[in-house]
Motif scaffolding. Structure first.
Motif, PDB file in Angstrom:
ATOM      1  N   LYS A   1      63.570  38.289  29.875  1.00 61.67           N
ATOM      2  CA  LYS A   1      64.050  38.896  30.961  1.00 61.67           C
ATOM      3  C   LYS A   1      65.283  38.209  31.507  1.00 61.67           C
ATOM      4  CE  LYS A   1      59.807  38.157  32.306  1.00 61.67           C
ATOM      5  NZ  LYS A   1      58.526  37.887  32.424  1.00 61.67           N
TER       6      LYS A   1
ATOM      7  N   LYS B   1      67.622  36.866  37.859  1.00 61.17           N
ATOM      8  CA  LYS B   1      69.003  37.386  38.896  1.00 61.17           C
ATOM      9  C   LYS B   1      68.946  36.019  39.857  1.00 61.17           C
ATOM     10  CE  LYS B   1      67.950  41.303  40.737  1.00 61.17           C
ATOM     11  NZ  LYS B   1      67.377  42.475  41.103  1.00 61.17           N
TER      12      LYS B   1
ATOM     13  N   LYS C   1      60.452  29.597  41.162  1.00 62.41           N
ATOM     14  CA  LYS C   1      60.102  31.266  40.821  1.00 62.41           C
ATOM     15  C   LYS C   1      61.366  32.034  40.457  1.00 62.41           C
ATOM     16  CE  LYS C   1      57.841  34.528  44.277  1.00 62.41           C
ATOM     17  NZ  LYS C   1      57.628  34.698  45.739  1.00 62.41           N
TER      18      LYS C   1
ATOM     19  N   GLU D   1      63.453  35.485  39.917  1.00 60.01           N
ATOM     20  CA  GLU D   1      63.566  37.056  40.180  1.00 60.01           C
ATOM     21  C   GLU D   1      64.333  37.692  39.091  1.00 60.01           C
ATOM     22  OE1 GLU D   1      64.920  37.850  43.961  1.00 60.01           O
ATOM     23  OE2 GLU D   1      65.948  39.557  43.624  1.00 60.01           O
ATOM     24  N   THR D   2      63.526  38.686  38.326  1.00 60.57           N
ATOM     25  CA  THR D   2      64.206  39.330  37.348  1.00 60.57           C
ATOM     26  C   THR D   2      64.273  40.723  37.903  1.00 60.57           C
ATOM     27  OG1 THR D   2      62.170  39.973  36.199  1.00 60.57           O
ATOM     28  CG2 THR D   2      63.168  37.760  35.629  1.00 60.57           C
ATOM     29  N   GLU D   3      64.743  41.701  36.895  1.00 57.98           N
ATOM     30  CA  GLU D   3      64.699  43.110  37.157  1.00 57.98           C
ATOM     31  C   GLU D   3      63.274  43.462  37.085  1.00 57.98           C
ATOM     32  OE1 GLU D   3      66.313  42.566  33.656  1.00 57.98           O
ATOM     33  OE2 GLU D   3      68.386  43.074  34.039  1.00 57.98           O
ATOM     34  N   ALA D   4      62.509  42.859  36.750  1.00 59.23           N
ATOM     35  CA  ALA D   4      61.027  43.359  36.702  1.00 59.23           C
ATOM     36  C   ALA D   4      60.312  42.803  37.999  1.00 59.23           C
ATOM     37  CB  ALA D   4      60.473  43.215  35.267  1.00 59.23           C
ATOM     38  N   GLY D   5      61.058  42.009  38.629  1.00 59.99           N
ATOM     39  CA  GLY D   5      60.291  41.481  39.930  1.00 59.99           C
ATOM     40  C   GLY D   5      60.457  39.927  39.799  1.00 59.99           C
ATOM     41  N   THR D   6      59.369  39.499  40.649  1.00 59.00           N
ATOM     42  CA  THR D   6      59.525  38.001  40.902  1.00 59.00           C
ATOM     43  C   THR D   6      58.262  37.334  40.160  1.00 59.00           C
ATOM     44  OG1 THR D   6      58.580  37.852  43.174  1.00 59.00           O
ATOM     45  CG2 THR D   6      60.905  37.994  42.958  1.00 59.00           C
ATOM     46  N   HIS D   7      58.070  36.135  39.766  1.00 63.77           N
ATOM     47  CA  HIS D   7      57.163  35.554  39.247  1.00 63.77           C
ATOM     48  C   HIS D   7      57.320  34.128  39.327  1.00 63.77           C
ATOM     49  CE1 HIS D   7      59.701  35.754  35.778  1.00 63.77           C
ATOM     50  NE2 HIS D   7      59.106  34.642  35.427  1.00 63.77           N
TER      51      HIS D   7
ATOM     52  N   ARG E   1      52.335  29.675  44.613  1.00 68.19           N
ATOM     53  CA  ARG E   1      51.788  30.504  44.383  1.00 68.19           C
ATOM     54  C   ARG E   1      50.331  30.501  45.196  1.00 68.19           C
ATOM     55  NH1 ARG E   1      50.582  30.263  38.807  1.00 68.19           N
ATOM     56  NH2 ARG E   1      51.840  31.666  37.995  1.00 68.19           N
TER      57      ARG E   1
ATOM     58  N   GLU F   1      51.292  31.829  48.806  1.00 75.71           N
ATOM     59  CA  GLU F   1      51.547  33.221  48.785  1.00 75.71           C
ATOM     60  C   GLU F   1      49.993  33.932  48.733  1.00 75.71           C
ATOM     61  OE1 GLU F   1      54.009  34.378  45.592  1.00 75.71           O
ATOM     62  OE2 GLU F   1      55.856  33.785  46.775  1.00 75.71           O
TER      63      GLU F   1
END
Lengths: 83, 149, 149, 83
Positions: C43, C46, C125, C127-133, D8, D11
């Motif tokens: 991924k 960003k 954390k 942030e990618t094109e697919a969202g954050t995780h 996490r 959140e």
């Protein structure tokens, strides 16, 4: 043969390079060193400790039993202390 | 791979920038800098002169760099080795390695330093109050190199 | 020992100068810099946000520094850890160690990095094109820390 | 007891800190977590994976069986990913 000397060996011999015509019986780096030792005390002092002698032929490290001819360039120097 | 044998000093940040070259895919950068110390054993160092074998020096550094590159997944590496007259506090040598993985960067930098100690055609001469002398090679350095197999 | 938890970027040469502080008795300086990579797995990253526990962060970095200092003959060390929003190519963490001995400098820097991964109260954390995780802790990092015994 | 949440867990719970009065039977960090889980789904989700739960009391890392009282400050967070 062109011979280069570095560091402690250069200082003992008193020059940084010289042109030497090898006698016919000289075939290895060790033979060259033995021949040079016949040229004077400064050479004998330079090569007094064989363990502290390293060689390169045509800019590549070689062991002392490496074969050389008049066309090669030989470098003689003590163990490196770089880094 | 950037290799330089030079008298001039180097700037570590500038060398890292040269290595990065704007890339944003580097995860880990390790550097090692060797310096002239003011004391060796119990003697005060006034000056250290580094003699080198010009025709071989860059080539040997490049060989050592290639060995590291073949062994670890590096994204780039820099080896800079100075020669000439240096003084306490002066920088002597710089190694920079970069990789996705911190272990690869660390190990490659340490490997390169171990090899430089025994295989880079440089000779150190120290000037102290008691006179000048050539620095002896350490058998310990051979062992450090040899542990890499 | 210089410890800093900060959002601001750092300059490695300036930090080495801070650590050297004009001293000429240092023989070896190792540094490690961790960077935000543009890709993690497959991924594109960003942005990376580093959350931290302010009341604990500097204290825990100092504890890790002390552990390294107790273990190796260091002449000084620096740990800088950034928090907040960072982008690919940005510097995250800097470790500098200095010693008479190159092995001590290398090992201490690697030790500190291994401990930071598991014991510094920071959470990444992405942030990618697919969202954050949130980035998962690696069990591998525990093993790397544990090898120091 | 003042409780801080990070990453996490923060959140999931939807806040970064809160003041909680511990019931009498609560003596360990694990007890606090069990009590918090009784307060709602958000807490249950936050603590769903006990392996991914770390704690600090008064700014020192502690195991989950560590004893706590209302006077302590507890922090709950996932495994760290610093460096």
């Amino acid at each position: 043969m062109n011979i280069l000397y570095f560091a402690r060996i250069r200082e003992h011999i008193g020059k940084s390079s010289e042109e030497v015509i090898l006698p016919d019986q000289v075939t290895t780096v060790a033979d060259v060193i033995e021949y040079l030792e016949s040229l004077g005390n400064n050479y004998q002092n330079a090569f007094a400790e064989p363990d502290l002698l390293r060689a390169a032929v045509n800019d590549e490290y070689v062991p002392l039993d490496y074969n050389v001819s008049n066309a090669d360039e030989l470098a003689l120097f003590p163990p490196m202390t770089g880094g | 791979m950037y290799i330089s044998v030079q008298h001039e000093d180097f700037d570590i940040s500038a060398e890292i920038d040269r290595l990065k070259n704007g890339r944003i895919d580097l995860g880990a950068i390790a550097t090692f800098t060797g310096l002239v110390r003011d004391i060796h054993g119990e003697k005060n160092i006034k000056k250290m002169t580094l003699e080198h074998f010009p025709a071989m020096a860059e080539k040997e550094l490049a060989k050592i760099g290639k060995k590291a590159n073949d062994r670890w997944p590096l994204q780039g590496l820099t080896i800079i080795h100075r020669f000439g007259e240096l003084y306490p506090g002066d920088q002597i040598v710089l190694v920079i390695t970069t990789s996705h993985h911190r272990e690869a960067a660390f190990n490659a930098a340490q490997f390169i330093m171990d090899w430089l100690k025994t295989d880079a055609p440089f000779w150190k001469k120290e000037e102290t109050e008691a006179g000048t002398h050539w620095v002896d090679a350490k058998t310990d350095d051979d062992k450090k190199k040899d542990r890499w197999g």
